[in-house]
Every structure is written in C-alpha cells, then in structure tokens.
Design a protein around this motif. Sequence first.
Motif, mmCIF file in Angstrom:
data_model
loop_
_atom_site.group_PDB
_atom_site.id
_atom_site.type_symbol
_atom_site.label_atom_id
_atom_site.label_comp_id
_atom_site.label_asym_id
_atom_site.label_seq_id
_atom_site.Cartn_x
_atom_site.Cartn_y
_atom_site.Cartn_z
ATOM 1 N N PRO A 1 -5.096 5.197 -0.238
ATOM 2 C CA PRO A 1 -6.022 3.851 0.391
ATOM 3 C C PRO A 1 -5.188 2.784 -0.796
ATOM 4 O O PRO A 1 -5.019 2.816 -2.170
ATOM 5 C CB PRO A 1 -6.771 3.769 1.018
ATOM 6 C CG PRO A 1 -7.108 5.768 -0.036
ATOM 7 C CD PRO A 1 -6.202 5.834 -0.766
ATOM 8 N N LEU A 2 -5.230 1.503 0.212
ATOM 9 C CA LEU A 2 -5.244 0.606 -0.709
ATOM 10 C C LEU A 2 -5.871 -0.530 -2.188
ATOM 11 O O LEU A 2 -5.660 -1.095 -2.972
ATOM 12 C CB LEU A 2 -5.067 -0.723 0.026
ATOM 13 C CG LEU A 2 -3.938 -0.699 1.909
ATOM 14 C CD1 LEU A 2 -3.988 -1.971 2.682
ATOM 15 C CD2 LEU A 2 -2.478 -0.849 1.245
ATOM 16 N N ASP A 3 -7.247 0.211 -1.609
ATOM 17 C CA ASP A 3 -7.499 0.010 -3.238
ATOM 18 C C ASP A 3 -7.526 1.127 -4.018
ATOM 19 O O ASP A 3 -7.687 0.520 -4.683
ATOM 20 C CB ASP A 3 -9.597 0.092 -2.852
ATOM 21 C CG ASP A 3 -9.454 1.293 -2.894
ATOM 22 O OD1 ASP A 3 -8.810 2.119 -1.143
ATOM 23 O OD2 ASP A 3 -10.890 1.681 -2.701
ATOM 24 N N LEU A 4 -7.655 1.956 -3.670
ATOM 25 C CA LEU A 4 -6.988 2.864 -5.073
ATOM 26 C C LEU A 4 -5.265 2.428 -5.559
ATOM 27 O O LEU A 4 -4.576 2.406 -6.859
ATOM 28 C CB LEU A 4 -6.532 4.076 -4.640
ATOM 29 C CG LEU A 4 -8.227 4.682 -4.581
ATOM 30 C CD1 LEU A 4 -8.128 6.553 -4.233
ATOM 31 C CD2 LEU A 4 -8.557 4.854 -6.033
ATOM 32 N N ILE A 5 -4.114 2.133 -4.727
ATOM 33 C CA ILE A 5 -2.817 1.532 -5.249
ATOM 34 C C ILE A 5 -3.521 -0.030 -5.708
ATOM 35 O O ILE A 5 -2.597 0.371 -6.961
ATOM 36 C CB ILE A 5 -2.388 1.516 -3.652
ATOM 37 C CG1 ILE A 5 -2.063 2.361 -2.616
ATOM 38 C CG2 ILE A 5 -1.198 0.256 -4.037
ATOM 39 C CD1 ILE A 5 -1.279 2.337 -1.404
ATOM 40 N N TYR A 6 -4.686 -0.655 -5.862
ATOM 41 C CA TYR A 6 -4.317 -2.001 -7.055
ATOM 42 C C TYR A 6 -5.432 -1.293 -7.668
ATOM 43 O O TYR A 6 -4.707 -1.794 -8.642
ATOM 44 C CB TYR A 6 -5.311 -2.578 -5.838
ATOM 45 C CG TYR A 6 -5.762 -4.378 -6.329
ATOM 46 C CD1 TYR A 6 -4.457 -4.760 -7.357
ATOM 47 C CD2 TYR A 6 -6.593 -4.306 -7.621
ATOM 48 C CE1 TYR A 6 -4.574 -5.882 -6.947
ATOM 49 C CE2 TYR A 6 -6.335 -5.144 -8.052
ATOM 50 C CZ TYR A 6 -6.005 -6.573 -8.112
ATOM 51 O OH TYR A 6 -5.955 -7.440 -8.848
ATOM 52 N N SER A 7 -5.855 -0.593 -8.224
ATOM 53 C CA SER A 7 -6.697 -0.451 -9.148
ATOM 54 C C SER A 7 -6.200 0.656 -9.848
ATOM 55 O O SER A 7 -6.517 0.472 -11.117
ATOM 56 C CB SER A 7 -8.811 0.207 -8.831
ATOM 57 O OG SER A 7 -8.336 1.530 -8.080
ATOM 58 N N ALA A 8 -5.939 1.097 -9.784
ATOM 59 C CA ALA A 8 -4.969 2.222 -10.285
ATOM 60 C C ALA A 8 -3.629 1.416 -10.784
ATOM 61 O O ALA A 8 -3.098 2.567 -11.284
ATOM 62 C CB ALA A 8 -4.485 3.747 -8.898
ATOM 63 N N ASN A 9 -3.520 0.437 -10.485
ATOM 64 C CA ASN A 9 -2.259 -0.234 -11.207
ATOM 65 C C ASN A 9 -1.212 0.379 -10.911
ATOM 66 O O ASN A 9 -0.111 -0.016 -11.406
ATOM 67 C CB ASN A 9 -1.974 -0.366 -12.485
ATOM 68 C CG ASN A 9 -3.242 -1.140 -13.255
ATOM 69 O OD1 ASN A 9 -3.929 -1.711 -12.085
ATOM 70 N ND2 ASN A 9 -3.764 -0.461 -13.970
#
Length: 341
Positions: free
Chosen positions: A223-231
């Motif tokens: 998901p997009l939130d994990l793509i962002y939060s995991a850098n």
Amino acid sequence: MINSKSWLKMPLALAVSAWMMGGVFSAQAAESSQDKYTKSLKVGYIVSVDTEVDKGAKKFKEILESSTDGRVKVNLFPNAQLGGEVDMLKGLKEGVIDVVIAGDGILAPFLPKYQGLVLPFLIKDFGHMDRVYGGEVGKEINDVLMQKVEGRVLGYWHRGPKSLTANKLIKEPKDLEGLKLRTVPTPLVVAAWKALGASTTPMNFEELFVALQLKTVDAQDNPLDLIYSANFYEVQKYVILTKDTYTPWAFIVSDRLYQKFPEDVRAKFDEAFKAAGKYQNELVDQSDELYVRKLKEKGMEFIEPDRALFQSRLSASGVMDEFKDKLAPGLFEKIKALESK
C-alpha cells in the motif's frame, strides 16, 4: 460472620436488614475488585510510526487509558520492535505480547487454507473486503487463530490497496518479464505473480528495504502508506497503481487476557477498539490522495496500468484451479459471491 443457624434465631426485620447489608457489602467488594484491576498491555505491529495503523493504535491507547482512568496502560511497539508478524503471534500464544495488529503476512504460516484471500485482483474494493472478512470467512479465520495461537480477532481495520513499485515502467503483464519481484511468503501469491510474468522472491517485510537497496529484488507490492513510511522512494522510481490486493489489518488480542478482563474493562476495551478502528478507516479512506502527493514530492512517478490485462491473464493462468483443493472449501466461491452485494 452470620451462619445458617443464626438466620433462624434472628428476628425477621433484623434478618432482612442483615441480608440486604450483605448484598451491599458483596456489591461493594465486587466494585472494589474492579477498581483495583490494573494491567499494562503490549501492542505490536510491523509498520512505522505515523502510518494509519500507528495512528489508529495511538487512538486506541488514548481512549482505553482515558476510559479506565489509567488502570489499563497501553504500550505501543511499532516498526517490528517485537519481531515480525509470525514472531509476534508466537509471543501472543506464549503470553508475552497482548495484542498484535497483523497483515497478510500471517496467512501462509498460520492460515494456509485462507491464502486465497490475497490472490491479486480477487477482492475489488473496501466494501467487498468488509463483506468477506465480516462474514463467514472472517469467523472461520477467528476459529483457526483461536486454536493455533489462542488469539481472538476482535475485528479488522482498513489498509490501502497494494500497488507495485519498480525502477522500470510497467503498464501491462509483459512488462513484468525478468523483473525480480518481492512477494509476501505466501505460495498462492508467489504463483500468481509468476503467472503474470514476474520472477518472484518471497521475503519478510523487515528485510525488504535493504534487498531493494542492494538490488537483490527490483520491485515490490505494498500500500502507498507503507511505500512512503518505509522510504521506498529512496530506492524506487515508479509507483504502478495496480491496486491489486485489498487486505485488512487484523486486531488480534490474547484470548486468555481478554477472558480475564473484568466486565467493565472488557466493555471499554471493545469500545476503544471500535472507535479507533472507525478513526483509522477514515484516515485510510482519505490517504490515497495524500500519499500520492507525498510520494510525488519525493520524486516518484505514478503509472496507470491496464488492470484488465492483468486480471484476464491471471484468470486464464489456471492458478485458481491449481490451488483450489489446497484451500478452505468453497473459499473462492464465497469471496466471489460477495463481490456485488
């Protein structure tokens, strides 16, 4: 202490008074017992701080601690501090972790007959997902987890649909050929992406960033939130909006702990979960646009693929027939039946 013989010798009015006082004392003792109950909870999940799950967990903590006047403390352990999802569920069974908020990484090791839930392009949207997990299939999952890890699924929280990231343009299945794609370690998912053309590498989430950095794998699906939060924007160029997999977060509490809660604490625990889940789901519903903007600001480019080509190739691949007998009876049929209700 008034024994049974004493009641017989006592005047009626006095006996009634003593009986009533005994009831008062009993009620006071029970109330006092509940007031004295204290507990410190350990809540674990694999995702980073400031994701929707983390914000939902913080809301749960805030509501439960406030409603119990601090008698129940909630300690949050994001970012896989207590281990991966498999390790945390083992810890739940052993009594060293109280709550695990888990994603689809638990399917292969604990719920192999339900791995059909994460077949890409099977569940269409949040409404479809809620009907599946809120019905017969969700009850079956709870029964299995109760048996295997003594974990009660209190309910499910939304998470954004998964989309691919890569360092090459992907618009249709043929673009996956030769691509080393990290997948969750679930045999059906591995087989599905192979059928779509990718070269798959099963891997736990906590190993993924380094694997992308070292080019052990070329691409991943989250998901997009994990793509962002995991850098992942540091090591990936494109987001391909496949929106291929809708899976929730399962909120799993130790059943032994849950059964030992005083009645008032259990009610407040349930209320905190529901309120936090509503809050978290609203965040997820609003998050796509937010994370598209954030990821674009980090330099990622967004691609709209032809999802119909992915769906038709997977349908024609025979993967569903290959795994059908290995799954819970009628699983695909149950999921398909809830698609348009």
